[in-house]
Scaffold this active site. Sequence first.
Site, PDB file in Angstrom:
ATOM      1  N   ARG A 204      -1.488   3.062  -5.215  1.00 33.67           N
ATOM      2  CA  ARG A 204      -1.240   3.108  -3.770  1.00 33.67           C
ATOM      3  C   ARG A 204      -2.576   2.986  -3.033  1.00 33.67           C
ATOM      4  O   ARG A 204      -3.644   3.282  -3.585  1.00 33.67           O
ATOM      5  CB  ARG A 204      -0.579   4.426  -3.376  1.00 33.67           C
ATOM      6  N   LYS A 228       1.314  11.597  -4.692  1.00 33.47           N
ATOM      7  CA  LYS A 228       2.084  12.320  -3.678  1.00 33.47           C
ATOM      8  C   LYS A 228       2.453  13.697  -4.220  1.00 33.47           C
ATOM      9  O   LYS A 228       2.783  13.847  -5.394  1.00 33.47           O
ATOM     10  CB  LYS A 228       3.351  11.540  -3.317  1.00 33.47           C
ATOM     11  N   HIS A 304       0.472  -3.084  -0.033  1.00 32.92           N
ATOM     12  CA  HIS A 304       1.701  -2.615  -0.667  1.00 32.92           C
ATOM     13  C   HIS A 304       2.388  -3.738  -1.445  1.00 32.92           C
ATOM     14  O   HIS A 304       2.994  -3.494  -2.493  1.00 32.92           O
ATOM     15  CB  HIS A 304       2.650  -2.051   0.390  1.00 32.92           C
ATOM     16  N   ARG A 307       0.860  -4.058  -4.783  1.00 26.47           N
ATOM     17  CA  ARG A 307       1.441  -3.027  -5.659  1.00 26.47           C
ATOM     18  C   ARG A 307       2.798  -3.499  -6.179  1.00 26.47           C
ATOM     19  O   ARG A 307       3.103  -3.362  -7.367  1.00 26.47           O
ATOM     20  CB  ARG A 307       1.567  -1.730  -4.871  1.00 26.47           C
ATOM     21  N   HIS A 330       6.415   7.119  -8.898  1.00 23.95           N
ATOM     22  CA  HIS A 330       7.650   7.314  -8.133  1.00 23.95           C
ATOM     23  C   HIS A 330       8.292   8.649  -8.503  1.00 23.95           C
ATOM     24  O   HIS A 330       8.375   8.996  -9.685  1.00 23.95           O
ATOM     25  CB  HIS A 330       8.651   6.194  -8.429  1.00 23.95           C
ATOM     26  N   TYR A 339      12.745  -3.245  -8.915  1.00 26.20           N
ATOM     27  CA  TYR A 339      12.023  -4.308  -9.603  1.00 26.20           C
ATOM     28  C   TYR A 339      12.865  -4.977 -10.685  1.00 26.20           C
ATOM     29  O   TYR A 339      12.529  -6.068 -11.141  1.00 26.20           O
ATOM     30  CB  TYR A 339      10.725  -3.757 -10.200  1.00 26.20           C
TER      31      TYR A 339
END
Length: 362
Positions: A204, A228, A304, A307, A330, A339
């Site tokens: 990220r 995160k 992004h 990524r 994630h 994906y």
Amino acid sequence: MRNQNKQESFKKLQALLNELPWYVEEYINHKLRKLSTASLFNYCHDYKIFFNWMIAEQLWNGSMKDIPLERLEQMTVLEVESFLNYLHYQLDNKELTVNRKLSALKSLFNYLQNIAETPDLKPYIHRNVMAKIEFNEIKESMETRANKMEGKILLGDEYEKFRLFVAHDYGEINKENKKVYNFYQLNKERDTAIISLILGSGLRLSELVGLDLDDIDFSKYCARVIRKGNKEQFVFFSRTAMADLQDYLSVRTIKYKVDKNNKSLFVSAPMGPKGTTRRLTARAVEKLVEKYAAAFGKPALSVHKLRHSFATRYHQEINDVPKLRRQLGHSSIQTTMIYTHIKNDDLKMAVDKMDMPIEQDE
């Protein structure tokens, strides 16, 4: 440097909390160990929009900071639906954005009803109107989202072509513009390393700019990142990314006049009267990607989307969704599943063959 950035983010969060009711600060402190300051800042921004709307609609006559718990407990379903309509029709928020803001409110109200306690062990509110409000149904399927993404990411040989464009071709097409060319010559190793690292790892933007020199493990081809939720994780990257990173590090000190105490991995050119070299900002990385993407002929390409490009290629070659989920950081495997819907029939090399054959010349 990372601690300094965290402290600055925390100060911004505290400044916003000073405008909000006391119970919001209590809720944020409850979440502080679980979510990043950036996420919590977005929560507070959403609460500010909600409380300002209440005042504008005369649902509370007074300052935002003084809105009492009792007023939240008395909120009606019609009032909340009116707020959501305001977001959608007046602020032109998309359904996903409305859902995100509703989720922030639901989380706050849930805390007030089910977690927070008064001194006599009673909940702050007994009635939670947000529990009665449903999220917008998102009609867009994963296939639709994947198809939209497909035209905005790098596929097939574009992957290496874009990296080579940043490393060499951009300079060739701008030789006549001395200002652009000289700026490119100063930053080409750094910019190539940034592009290569994202394309070779799926990091990220926040993770990339937060990297310090000590975070790179040169023997294991991985980087220590804070994901995160303030979770520490080691993320692997490709041999090409490592080669480009080492090229950049070989000129980092000389080109950028970096003080030995500056441990930031990616830095900007010296600025200001004192010629201070600083950590490269997220916005600066966004701008450099936009610059190269436009010149490359894919202006929709962003950090992004780089990524996404990595994730698409990884899935096509490795076809291991749980591993990809971990690589991307994630929290939900459903996020990673998009994906699996992107079609890319011309990919033939495995991820560890994405590199240029740098070892063969040794």
